[in-house]
Design a protein around this motif. Sequence first.
Motif, PDB file in Angstrom:
ATOM      1  N   SER A   1      -2.135   3.038  -5.532  1.00 22.69           N
ATOM      2  CA  SER A   1      -2.163   4.275  -4.737  1.00 22.69           C
ATOM      3  C   SER A   1      -1.314   5.340  -5.417  1.00 22.69           C
ATOM      4  CB  SER A   1      -1.644   4.015  -3.327  1.00 22.69           C
ATOM      5  OG  SER A   1      -0.329   3.516  -3.384  1.00 22.69           O
ATOM      6  N   ALA A   2      -1.758   6.621  -5.312  1.00 21.98           N
ATOM      7  CA  ALA A   2      -1.018   7.728  -5.907  1.00 21.98           C
ATOM      8  C   ALA A   2       0.306   7.913  -5.181  1.00 21.98           C
ATOM      9  CB  ALA A   2      -1.838   9.000  -5.841  1.00 21.98           C
ATOM     10  N   ALA A   3       1.320   8.358  -5.922  1.00 24.25           N
ATOM     11  CA  ALA A   3       2.628   8.594  -5.306  1.00 24.25           C
ATOM     12  C   ALA A   3       2.520   9.723  -4.290  1.00 24.25           C
ATOM     13  CB  ALA A   3       3.641   8.964  -6.387  1.00 24.25           C
ATOM     14  N   PRO A   4       3.174   9.583  -3.157  1.00 22.40           N
ATOM     15  CA  PRO A   4       3.101  10.653  -2.150  1.00 22.40           C
ATOM     16  C   PRO A   4       3.719  11.938  -2.692  1.00 22.40           C
ATOM     17  CG  PRO A   4       4.831   9.088  -1.618  1.00 22.40           C
ATOM     18  CD  PRO A   4       4.072   8.502  -2.762  1.00 22.40           C
ATOM     19  N   PRO A   5       3.210  13.104  -2.289  1.00 21.22           N
ATOM     20  CA  PRO A   5       3.780  14.365  -2.783  1.00 21.22           C
ATOM     21  C   PRO A   5       5.228  14.521  -2.342  1.00 21.22           C
ATOM     22  CG  PRO A   5       2.270  14.751  -0.949  1.00 21.22           C
ATOM     23  CD  PRO A   5       2.131  13.313  -1.318  1.00 21.22           C
ATOM     24  N   ALA A   6       5.986  15.227  -3.167  1.00 24.30           N
ATOM     25  CA  ALA A   6       7.399  15.445  -2.849  1.00 24.30           C
ATOM     26  C   ALA A   6       7.526  16.232  -1.548  1.00 24.30           C
ATOM     27  CB  ALA A   6       8.086  16.189  -3.989  1.00 24.30           C
ATOM     28  N   ARG A   7       8.525  15.899  -0.766  1.00 21.78           N
ATOM     29  CA  ARG A   7       8.730  16.555   0.527  1.00 21.78           C
ATOM     30  C   ARG A   7       9.112  18.017   0.328  1.00 21.78           C
ATOM     31  NH1 ARG A   7      13.261  16.799   4.251  1.00 21.78           N
ATOM     32  NH2 ARG A   7      14.515  15.711   2.669  1.00 21.78           N
ATOM     33  N   VAL A   8       8.467  18.901   1.074  1.00 17.97           N
ATOM     34  CA  VAL A   8       8.763  20.334   0.988  1.00 17.97           C
ATOM     35  C   VAL A   8      10.012  20.644   1.799  1.00 17.97           C
ATOM     36  CG1 VAL A   8       7.950  22.651   1.562  1.00 17.97           C
ATOM     37  CG2 VAL A   8       6.361  20.982   0.589  1.00 17.97           C
ATOM     38  N   LEU A   9      10.960  21.317   1.161  1.00 16.59           N
ATOM     39  CA  LEU A   9      12.221  21.674   1.811  1.00 16.59           C
ATOM     40  C   LEU A   9      12.214  23.103   2.345  1.00 16.59           C
ATOM     41  CD1 LEU A   9      14.663  20.164  -0.856  1.00 16.59           C
ATOM     42  CD2 LEU A   9      13.795  19.075   1.218  1.00 16.59           C
ATOM     43  N   MET A  10      11.560  24.012   1.599  1.00 24.48           N
ATOM     44  CA  MET A  10      11.504  25.424   1.980  1.00 24.48           C
ATOM     45  C   MET A  10      10.155  25.975   1.573  1.00 24.48           C
ATOM     46  SD  MET A  10      15.298  26.565   0.591  1.00 24.48           S
ATOM     47  CE  MET A  10      15.395  25.253  -0.641  1.00 24.48           C
ATOM     48  N   ARG A  11       9.626  26.863   2.401  1.00 26.27           N
ATOM     49  CA  ARG A  11       8.341  27.492   2.090  1.00 26.27           C
ATOM     50  C   ARG A  11       8.315  28.883   2.699  1.00 26.27           C
ATOM     51  NH1 ARG A  11       6.280  23.158   5.307  1.00 26.27           N
ATOM     52  NH2 ARG A  11       4.821  22.610   3.638  1.00 26.27           N
ATOM     53  N   THR A  12       7.235  29.638   2.455  1.00 23.09           N
ATOM     54  CA  THR A  12       7.100  30.986   2.998  1.00 23.09           C
ATOM     55  C   THR A  12       7.310  30.971   4.511  1.00 23.09           C
ATOM     56  OG1 THR A  12       5.563  31.600   1.243  1.00 23.09           O
ATOM     57  CG2 THR A  12       5.561  32.967   3.230  1.00 23.09           C
ATOM     58  N   GLY A  13       8.187  31.846   4.978  1.00 23.83           N
ATOM     59  CA  GLY A  13       8.514  31.901   6.405  1.00 23.83           C
ATOM     60  C   GLY A  13       9.841  31.255   6.731  1.00 23.83           C
ATOM     61  N   SER A  14      10.362  30.414   5.817  1.00 22.45           N
ATOM     62  CA  SER A  14      11.668  29.789   6.048  1.00 22.45           C
ATOM     63  C   SER A  14      12.766  30.850   6.003  1.00 22.45           C
ATOM     64  CB  SER A  14      11.955  28.727   4.985  1.00 22.45           C
ATOM     65  OG  SER A  14      11.001  27.689   5.001  1.00 22.45           O
ATOM     66  N   GLU A  15      13.796  30.631   6.790  1.00 23.14           N
ATOM     67  CA  GLU A  15      14.934  31.556   6.805  1.00 23.14           C
ATOM     68  C   GLU A  15      16.194  30.754   7.073  1.00 23.14           C
ATOM     69  OE1 GLU A  15      16.077  35.958   8.596  1.00 23.14           O
ATOM     70  OE2 GLU A  15      14.440  34.817   9.476  1.00 23.14           O
TER      71      GLU A  15
END
Length: 239
Positions: free
Chosen positions: A25-39
């Motif tokens: 199985s493919a490795a799970p994507p890295a967890r997102v810490l910050m994205r557009t809209g984060s403050e």
Amino acid sequence: MPPPRPSASTPAPAPTTARPVPEPSAAPPARVLMRTGSESDRVRELQARLRQIGHFGRNPTGYYGSVTADSVRSFQAKRGLTTTGNTDETTWKRLLAMTRTPTAEELRPPTERPLATPDKRCLTGRVLCVSKSSRTLAWMIDGRVVSAMDVRFGSEYTPTREGEFEVFWKSRDHVSTLYDTPMPYALFFSGGQAVHYSADFAANGYGGASHGCVNVRDKKKVAALFDQVKNGDKVVVFR
């Protein structure tokens, strides 16, 4: 003696079917810490660290907008990472490894935009050094920045004059007789044009413009400036 042959009535053994080997199985994507809209304060740190290595051209705001996303994309592309514009764990760890902990001034600079390189006329004496390109005012003494603040200028119909001037009149509680508008902490330098606090600038930001004056939106800063500046101090307005 050879073994006996099976009789015709004995059924042949069924062929064995090989089971497919499951693919890893493919490795799970890295967890997102910050994205557009984060403050958050971590977004502010992200921006300050990106600025250290030339991927963020503004001062940190703590808000993750399109400019921050584009900066993260630029960083990811240069490092061979997946260019999502989101700050995942992989991107964050790589950035931490390449930068140092931002200072308090890097995290919360005095102006929205970085101060412009001072005009050479600002490098000697006591000077209000006003840059139209960076929309900043730096109060400088002998080439050293004492304080800095965001400013705005006149519209195309009532432009703020450029050049070298002197403060010729201070008026703490001034009210414009032409526009019937309060101009607290006014430092006049060219005719009716002055550096002064603007409640409209404080409330509406760069959505408006002055009638030619240099508006300041931070009342505490311009009040302190008013107390320090003397008549005869130089004012330099440049692009």
